[in-house]
Design an enzyme around this catalytic site. Structure first.
Site, mmCIF file in Angstrom:
data_model
loop_
_atom_site.group_PDB
_atom_site.id
_atom_site.type_symbol
_atom_site.label_atom_id
_atom_site.label_comp_id
_atom_site.label_asym_id
_atom_site.label_seq_id
_atom_site.Cartn_x
_atom_site.Cartn_y
_atom_site.Cartn_z
ATOM 1 C CG ASP A 292 10.910 47.320 13.978
ATOM 2 O OD1 ASP A 292 10.023 47.355 14.848
ATOM 3 O OD2 ASP A 292 11.548 48.340 13.643
ATOM 4 C CG ASP B 137 9.397 53.167 13.751
ATOM 5 O OD1 ASP B 137 10.585 53.433 13.996
ATOM 6 O OD2 ASP B 137 8.858 52.095 14.054
ATOM 7 C CB SER B 138 12.209 57.413 9.504
ATOM 8 O OG SER B 138 12.876 58.368 10.321
ATOM 9 C CB THR B 139 16.498 54.531 8.638
ATOM 10 O OG1 THR B 139 16.133 55.247 7.451
ATOM 11 C CG2 THR B 139 15.983 53.108 8.534
ATOM 12 C CG ASP B 140 20.257 57.438 11.475
ATOM 13 O OD1 ASP B 140 19.540 57.803 12.423
ATOM 14 O OD2 ASP B 140 21.234 56.683 11.619
#
Lengths: 283, 283
Positions: free
Chosen positions: A86, A155-158
């Protein structure tokens, strides 16, 4: 007609945002991506059904993922961002004139392109001259790279789907090797509250603690994430985020922030007893 | 069949908990009271459709409403609790051997009786010898009372319905007059995040600041309240919760707590910049 986006935060908890309109829907080779607009949270990004960011509270997440390590060592020059499609993390990093190079490794080009089009609030600095985008698997990038970084931000997702590799021992080992002698690793570290999140948090903390001489966890309040109580891991080869913290050095930079300040920096490491126990004994 | 309890946290945000069964439903002269059981949050109390407490996270609220003022002045002897019908605040207060008297003023007898029957986890200490229950309007009690208290805790609902009077200037003035020379007032102070809550928070802070020489706000993470970022007001005639705080004195009491600790005490006053600004300029 009323349109509501609903996220099952656990099997038994649901969080819903009233939607004005859908701005984007796309299925990449990696995941399902949606961007909606809403009255309450502004535009928001959903990946595989889960809130990644909303325009209203993203400042909290991005302040805390960037300014805590940068205030610990304002002399950081080379940064690696894994994930963060993002662009919000890069946006905050580019505010530091001392940073010379930012490599951002995002597996999913569609996330970046959708955010550049529909979420310019976060994605607008991805074209900064110091930023190099690499559209590839973060795990493969850190395995191959021979660079040295002063700061790595995960800066990751789950840890489900494409984000899974970014929670493995091999990944953290590669990050350790890519860090300079005073390097810092910050990683998205889930939450202590709901069982499923707490389990992933403990697993990540256990791995990182086994590798780094300094390993801590810090907290912030993220309204659109499950329970609102969310964590970042802070691991380092040299700098302690409290003992080596020089508030006046960061304050001299004159950056304006809406969530972060040098008091919040300190307070974010002051964990509730039940969280402290999990971090001390992550088994 | 699936049964879900849903709270509209704002007009555009909903929070839902999957329900196992309804344990109690009653309409008192003041409000609608429901108690449900659930897998995720255990038993939970709803008043006029709003989550008051769940068994899973009430420890956070009650730790922070009681231990912050008590650790600031562990010599407190006489306490007035306004509201708090579930008994959780009294439960934590009764753990202090030095407290000699607790007056609890709750307008709604039905809340207390329902909690004693279905939420013994919080209500079990209401029969402590030092506790005197007064089933009456909090505003009228403080207007009439001639007692002196070392600590007043306003454990109220939102400023709608029966809780409304507990957010007025007259109420805070009466509290000021009932406090001893080193007295402390702690009040449920809403949240900085959603506009509706933030507006009420600012109004309460403005009133209290105009009366007390020391007036601060402290934060905690409350997963089942809107945004999860919730506040208490701390007002005092003499003691500053940070400058006069002696952690070792509280630690010597040997109380075990799941959320509160003497670090959290300090960190809870370290507010994000946007909250700090609201508190400094509550107009």
């Amino acid at each position: 007609m009323e349109l509501w986006y609903t996220q099952p935060q656990t099997d038994n908890i649901r969080f819903s945002i009233k939607v004005k309109e859908e701005l984007f829907s796309g299925k990449s080779p990696y995941q399902q991506i949606n961007i909606f607009d809403s009255d309450e949270m502004g535009r928001f990004l959903i990946i595989d059904g889960i809130v990644m960011l909303t325009s209203k509270d993203e400042f909290i997440y991005h302040d805390m993922i960037v300014h805590v390590p940068m205030a610990t060592n304002p002399d950081v020059k080379k940064v690696l961002v894994i994930g963060g499609g993002d662009g919000g993390t890069v946006r905050e990093l580019t505010r530091y004139a001392g940073i010379e190079k930012i490599d951002m490794v995002e597996i999913d080009r569609m996330v970046v392109e959708a955010c550049q089009k529909y979420l310019p609030l976060t994605a607008s600095k991805l074209n900064d001259k110091r930023v190099q985008l690499h559209f590839e698997n973060g795990m493969e990038f850190v395995r191959r790279s021979k660079e040295k970084y002063d700061l790595i931000i995960v800066d990751s997702t789950d840890p489900i789907g494409p984000g899974e590799g970014l929670f493995t021992m091999e990944f953290y080992k590669c990050c350790f090797n890519l860090l300079s002698e005073d390097g810092i690793l910050v990683n998205q570290c889930e939450s202590p509250f709901y069982e499923k999140n707490a389990k992933e948090m403990r697993k990540a903390v256990k791995k990182i603690k086994s590798l780094f001489p300094i390993s801590k966890v810090y907290q912030y309040n993220m309204p659109t994430y499950p329970s609102g109580h969310w964590l970042f891991g802070f691991a380092s080869k040299k700098y302690d985020p409290i003992k080596d913290f020089k508030p006046e050095k960061w304050e001299a930079l004159g950056l304006e922030t809406k969530y972060y300040n040098t008091d919040v920096h300190i307070g974010s490491f002051m964990l509730p007893t039940y969280v402290r126990k999990m971090v001390e004994n992550p088994e």
